[in-house]
Structures are given as structure tokens and as C-alpha cells.
Design a protein around this motif. Structure first.
Motif, mmCIF file in Angstrom:
data_model
loop_
_atom_site.group_PDB
_atom_site.id
_atom_site.type_symbol
_atom_site.label_atom_id
_atom_site.label_comp_id
_atom_site.label_asym_id
_atom_site.label_seq_id
_atom_site.Cartn_x
_atom_site.Cartn_y
_atom_site.Cartn_z
ATOM 1 N N GLY A 70 9.236 7.687 4.175
ATOM 2 C CA GLY A 70 8.364 7.169 5.221
ATOM 3 C C GLY A 70 8.963 5.898 5.780
ATOM 4 N N ARG A 71 8.303 5.355 6.775
ATOM 5 C CA ARG A 71 8.777 4.126 7.393
ATOM 6 C C ARG A 71 7.602 3.417 8.059
ATOM 7 N N GLY A 72 7.811 2.157 8.304
ATOM 8 C CA GLY A 72 6.732 1.423 8.942
ATOM 9 C C GLY A 72 7.213 0.086 9.437
ATOM 10 N N GLY A 73 6.269 -0.718 9.910
ATOM 11 C CA GLY A 73 6.625 -2.044 10.369
ATOM 12 C C GLY A 73 5.728 -2.550 11.462
ATOM 13 N N PHE B 200 10.237 -1.417 7.584
ATOM 14 C CA PHE B 200 10.795 -0.922 6.319
ATOM 15 C C PHE B 200 10.923 0.591 6.312
ATOM 16 N N SER B 201 11.852 1.038 5.461
ATOM 17 C CA SER B 201 11.989 2.451 5.143
ATOM 18 C C SER B 201 11.748 2.590 3.655
ATOM 19 N N LEU B 202 11.249 3.749 3.261
ATOM 20 C CA LEU B 202 10.998 4.011 1.843
ATOM 21 C C LEU B 202 11.874 5.165 1.386
ATOM 22 N N PHE B 203 12.562 4.980 0.287
ATOM 23 C CA PHE B 203 13.420 6.016 -0.271
ATOM 24 C C PHE B 203 13.103 6.182 -1.752
ATOM 25 N N LEU C 36 0.836 -1.199 0.000
ATOM 26 C CA LEU C 36 0.000 0.000 0.000
ATOM 27 C C LEU C 36 0.874 1.254 0.000
ATOM 28 N N ALA C 37 1.929 1.253 0.810
ATOM 29 C CA ALA C 37 2.828 2.413 0.855
ATOM 30 C C ALA C 37 3.454 2.627 -0.517
ATOM 31 N N ALA C 38 3.930 1.552 -1.126
ATOM 32 C CA ALA C 38 4.582 1.663 -2.431
ATOM 33 C C ALA C 38 3.594 2.113 -3.502
ATOM 34 N N PRO D 56 -1.212 -7.481 17.850
ATOM 35 C CA PRO D 56 -0.297 -7.444 16.711
ATOM 36 C C PRO D 56 -0.753 -6.362 15.747
ATOM 37 N N ALA D 57 0.192 -5.571 15.272
ATOM 38 C CA ALA D 57 -0.177 -4.455 14.413
ATOM 39 C C ALA D 57 0.971 -4.141 13.479
ATOM 40 N N THR D 58 0.643 -3.546 12.364
ATOM 41 C CA THR D 58 1.676 -3.039 11.468
ATOM 42 C C THR D 58 1.104 -1.825 10.765
ATOM 43 N N GLY D 59 1.982 -1.040 10.175
ATOM 44 C CA GLY D 59 1.513 0.182 9.529
ATOM 45 C C GLY D 59 2.698 0.984 9.046
#
Lengths: 384, 384
Positions: A295-298, A283-286, A153-155, A308-311
Motif C-alpha cells: 500500500g501507499r499513502g501520504g 510512504f510505501s509499505l512493503f 494505523l497502516a502498520a 490538508p489531508a493524509t491517508g
């Protein structure tokens, strides 16, 4: 004192360091980008929430990294006589909303958000003290599909706003702890080993402990493009818990590759700076050539019930740096006295119209002065 | 101390009075409404600007009403060691941007904005201490067409977001001063007369000064629906400056009526509470049956150069109260393992999809549990 009205006005217009007025056309570009991002999140069922700009300090810092406490501006609430803080990050707020106000909403719960955050100090890398954060959180699923969904989704969303040459850098914060836990190691070595890993100092890692050091040094060397990383990781003799972590990483990478075939993916098996509170794939996004993270998430555990969660969260200041320069909109000058229904029809067709508010001698010159790209002449649209 | 994790979490989740989490589906409704409003403004050539949440206190209070000083939260800037304030209103910020950063942009300059504001205290009528403000400012035109454009834009935009039974209440703050200036009146009477007018106390107004008091009392009586108001105003013997003010009002009303034929328009010739700094035609917007103002606007002088300007600001907390209750979106459950391209196609068709993240025995039950309205079964969309 001599009055210097112009100078005074200039002084007054000065903003504190790291705070700025976003002007046209950049503000429109940011607003469109946020709309597009939220639209993408919405397509996947992520529903917006809007937590407040300020909260009680205790609630804002609950579960946050200790650094957060130095990042937030504090203000006294005259109503409750309690200290409040201005949010410096929205992720924890959204986790709070998910695990308290929305505790009874069915899981998995998909939430999105967009809002301004404020920081006491900027960093050298990003001097901005205010920027918009836009993100999505997926709460209540521990599955690999959840890990993949948020990364995809981020990508996809960044692609939709026009970010090119995106790179997804995957991290697995639980990997090194799994290796260390399996080695019967002097706990006094944990700190120095972590510090050496953070410096990517393979020699020091090996020097600190020959046995586990060699494994860690090989993990360090595995860092890089995903295919090569997996090849190298496969050759390392790892304890079962570490293998399990890598197995999950492999599943998630397969799901991401299937969904976003062209995406550049790298893996950094030992990195965990800034991801100390993450409990799984992060993850990090570059974007190639763009300074800073988009951005970043995980994966993390949300709330008192440790769901349990991620985002992920996107930093709009950096995202906007990754976009082509904003272009001024095509604008149509309507001479004074243009019929109302004609103007309405043109706007309905998608035109941005600028109405002349007084008669002018030269309509074309007036349209140019106002930076319009077109003008209405009779019922003809004339390009300028 | 006994630990009460649930109770503690409950406590921590409490927000300061007047601050709240906006949850689904309301947050989506607000975000859509703001998008629609800015879209309307954009159609008329109003370009968004985004001033910062905080500024130096001096700059934030520059030109604002003295009340503003009690409304803003103050925070110390560790960088400059100067006091900053969190904005409680964006209008002055946008005027600042227009007259400083954009001083050289061609006039008339059309700007729009949307952002959160924060107030130290809520009022009894609107207890919210944070809400979104959305507005448009038209700087550099003194024309009647400008007065009309902003009122029409406000009415059209509110209509576009779904506000029904809108009423535009017009005020003319310079009218009473024009009447008073023409009467050779003891200046000591100005205050008591204004106070009596604010109370709509015709008897007291007449008692204070027989001659001008009668004129003012008749102005008071003229208040009401626009046709009747003009009828009554025409019958009052007024000094030339006051007649000029009313003549402008008539022009503007004609322009507004032509543009928004169905709009309810009322005129309150003596009202000026909250409009003390307005220099020309001003207005409040109401929706029948909805508590509080949807927004307000009017003519003022912007910046050190005292540029003629007009504009309006909408209060999203009230605007949202005027809308029908938000409906949850139609959502399509995609069972675990649904092909990626099918999912992409459905989203491209406008579906909000919720992907199953793990296999489940009963896909229909799972879709219902997640409050989906539809589910994918094979390649069929089944309503639930």
C-alpha cells in the motif's frame, strides 16, 4: 459445427486476462482480512463510506493524475447521455465525498473504505485488473500527529491481519523542490535533474549542475535505514525550507517509532515517483520477500478548498500474497436427521457445520468425502 | 466564461441517477450487516467465492434470462478485443464458478458471496442502479432438506441482522405446468392462460378453458397463509405430477416450520413471475411494511451438466431499508498527548477512540465538536 459441450463450457468459463474468480478458502481469507483492517481503522474512529463503482468521467478524473484517464473503463450512461467511468482508484472518490457531501462534518474527518477497483490494463508487476482497495483518509489536519497516525494505523492494521516483516519507506516529495527553489537555477535543468534523481544517477546529477547537484547527490546517498539517513541528512548544508521539511520528517518518525517500536523504517529523501501530487510526508509499505507494494499513502490537498489531508490505501492482492496460505476451516459433519437444537448449539459454540441432506450408509466416509475435519456421532464430536 | 468554483464543485459532485455515496453511519451498518449474513452462511458451511465485476459478455449472459442482456453495461476489452459486461447479478456467476472451476469439488457444494452489482437502468420500485447482493447457493442436492436449508438460512440470517416481521412467500413454478401437461389442452391456450394467471384473473382463466380453467382458478384461490393454502389445495383434484409437486412443498414447509417456528409463511401456488427459470420450490422474502423484496431464491439447474441446485440472493438496498436507522458509534475523545498504551488499552476494551491531533484549550468542547459521546479526562472516562 460439431458440439463439444465440455470444451464449450471450458471456453465460456475463461475470464478476461487479469480478472479471476477468487475461490475458497482464499475468498474467505480476503474477506476476513478486509474485516480486520476496517476493524482497526474503526478503532481509531475512521468511519466507512461507500462511493459508487461508477461515476461521471469528469468527476472521477477531477484532481487525479493524468495517467488515470488511460486507466479507467468508460461506459455511456443511457439516463444522462453522459460518459461515466468505472473507478480505478478509490482515494479520489473518498476525497470527493469528504470535501463535498461531508464538507460540513467536523474536522479532522476520519473516513475508511473498502471496495473493488477495475483497471483497463494490468501492469507487468501486478497483472490483476481488478482488486480490492482498503484505506483510510484523515482530512482537515496539517499536524505531524496526523502524518504519524495514518502511518501507524497502516502498520498496525497490516500487523493485525498477519503481515510479517513490514517495512515503512518514508518519502518527502517537497524536499527536492525546496532545494531547487533555493538555488538560483536555470528552470530548464529541473526536468533533467528530476529524471537523473529518479534514476538515482548521482554522477549525472552532479554533472548537470555542480553546486545544487552536489547537494542532491548527497541527498541520494542519504537514502536507507532511518537512523543512518538522518545522520547523513544532518551533515548536508540545506536551505531553510528544506530543513523545515526534514524537521517535520523527524517529528513524524519519532511518533511512529514510539507507537510501533519494532517497525523497520527507511527514508528515501529524493524519491517521488508516483507521489508527484503529494505535498508532504508520504510512504510505501512493503513486506520482506513479497513482490510489490502492500500500500501507499501520504499528505495531499483535498478538494477545491485544498484542505490538508493524509491517508493511505492498501492493495489487497499484494496484502494477500504477504499472508500465510489460507487454511480450510474446521468443519463438523452433522448426519442427516441431527436434531435442530443440537445443530444450533454447535454453531453457537463456533462450529462450522455441514448438514447431511440425505441418509447415508457410512457417515464417517461421507464426512471425509466432504472434507470435514470432524463428524457428529450421537452426541460425540469425532475428529477425522 | 466566469469561474464559479463552488458551483462547479457542486456540479462535479453530482452522481449519475441511481448511483450514490453511502455515508456514515449507514455504510458501517451495511458493512456490519453483510459481515453478519456471511457469518451465518459460514456457520452452515457456505464458503465465500468472489467472481470478478466484469466478464466476457457471452459468459455473463450464459444461462441468464433474456432480460439480463438489456440490464448489463458493456465495455470493450482492449486486451482480448472482445466485449465484456459488468455484472448485474451474481447468481449466474456463482453457478458458473460451481460448475466449472469447482466442478470437481464434492457435492453438495455450499457457496456464499457478497458483492456489488450494476444495472443499466433502475426500476420504479428500486431506482438504485448499484447495490450489494449477498447470497448462498447449494449445488448438487435435489433433496427436500436442501430446499429447506436455504430458506431457513435466508430467514435466520435476516433475523440475525435485525429484520423483523419477516415473511417467506413460497412458490412452486412447476405446479401449473404439471396441471397443463396432464390436461389435453390446445397449446395455443398456454400463453393466454399464463397471462391470466399472472393477472390473478380467475374469471378469464375459467373462460379460456372450462375444465382445466376451474382447476387453475381453484389454485389461484388457494393462495395465502400456508395452513389455509394447504387446506384448499387438498380439496382440488390434481393430476399425479402436480400432487407430487405439492407433496414436496408440504415436506419442505414442515422442515422450515420446525427450524423457524415463528416465521410467517404464505404459499402462492400459481405465481411464477421472475421465477420462469426455477424448476422447483422458490421463494421471496418480505418484511411487513417494507417496500420491495428483501431477496429471493429457489431451485434451478446449474451449468451444462444441469446439476440440481438451490439458493437465494438478498438485495442489500432493501434489507437496509428494513433495519432500524443506523446509530452513530460511542466514541471516546483522547486529548492530544494521551499515552499510547492507555489508548491501545481502551481500543482493546472495544472503545472507538478519536485522538486529538493538536493541543486545545477546552477538551470537553473539542470532544463535543467532534460528536464524541465520551472523553478521557486524566484516566477517567467522562460521558458527554
Amino acid at each position: 459445427m460439431t458440439a463439444h459441450p465440455a470444451g464449450e463450457a471450458g471456453q465460456r468459463a475463461l475470464l478476461p486476462n487479469g480478472l479471476r474468480d477468487v475461490l475458497p478458502p482464499e475468498a474467505a481469507q480476503e474477506s476476513l482480512a478486509i474485516k480486520t483492517l476496517l476493524g482497526c481503522f474503526g478503532g481509531y474512529g475512521y468511519q466507512p463510506v461507500k462511493p459508487p463503482l461508477v461515476e461521471f468521467e469528469a468527476s472521477l478524473l477531477e484532481g487525479a493524475s493524468p495517467k488515470m484517464s488511460t486507466r479507467i473503463f468508460r461506459i455511456m450512461d443511457p439516463v444522462s447521455q453522459r460518459m461515466m467511468g468505472v473507478r480505478a482508484d478509490m482515494t479520489m472518490q473518498v476525497a470527493r465525498v469528504a470535501t463535498t457531501r461531508l464538507a460540513k462534518a467536523p474536522r479532522p474527518l476520519r473516513l475508511s473504505y473498502a471496495g473493488e477497483v477495475l483497471r483497463v490494463l494490468g501492469s507487468q508487476l501486478s497483472p490483476e485488473r481488478q482488486f480490492a482497495q482498503v484505506g483510510a483518509e484523515l482530512i482537515g489536519s496539517a499536524s505531524a500527529a496526523a502524518d504519524a497516525e495514518v502511518a501507524v494505523l497502516a502498520a498496525e492494521a497490516l500487523g493485525a491481519v498477519g503481515v510479517k516483516n513490514l517495512s515503512l519507506d518514508l518519502m518527502v516529495p517537497p524536499l527536492v523542490p525546496a532545494v531547487l527553489a533555493a538555488a538560483t537555477l536555470d528552470p530548464a535543468l529541473f526536468g533533467p535533474l528530476r529524471a537523473a534523481l529518479d534514476r538515482k544517477d548521482a554522477a549525472e546529477v552532479t554533472a548537470l549542475d555542480g553546486r545544487v547537484g552536489e547537494t542532491l547527490a548527497r541527498l541520494l546517498e542519504a537514502s536507507g535505514p532511518v537512523a543512518r539517513a538522518f545522520e547523513r541528512l544532518s551533515a548536508i548544508d540545506l536551505p531553510p525550507a528544506a530543513l523545515q521539511v526534514l524537521d517535520r520528517l523527524r517529528q513524524v518518525v519519532e511518533l511512529i517509532k514510539a507507537a510501533v517500536p519494532g517497525l523497520t523504517i527507511t527514508v528515501d529523501p529524493v524519491e517521488n515517483r508516483g507521489f508527484e501530487y503529494h505535498t508532504g510526508i508520504s510512504f510505501s509499505l512493503f513486506a520482506r520477500g513479497i513482490r510489490g507494494e502492500l500500500g501507499r499513502g501520504g499528505r495531499y490537498l483535498a478538494g477545491a478548498a485544498q484542505e490538508p489531508a493524509t491517508g493511505f490505501t492498501l492493495y489487497m492482492d499484494t496484502v494477500l500474497r504477504a499472508l500465510p496460505e489460507a487454511e480450510a476451516a474446521r468443519t463438523l459433519f452433522l448426519p442427516y436427521g441431527t436434531a435442530r437444537d443440537a445443530a444450533d448449539r454447535l454453531r453457537a459454540e463456533g462450529w462450522t457445520t455441514l448438514a447431511g441432506l440425505e441418509p447415508v450408509a457410512d457417515s464417517a466416509a461421507e464426512a471425509k468425502r466432504l472434507h470435514c475435519t470432524h463428524r457428529l456421532s450421537g452426541d460425540q464430536i469425532v475428529a477425522l
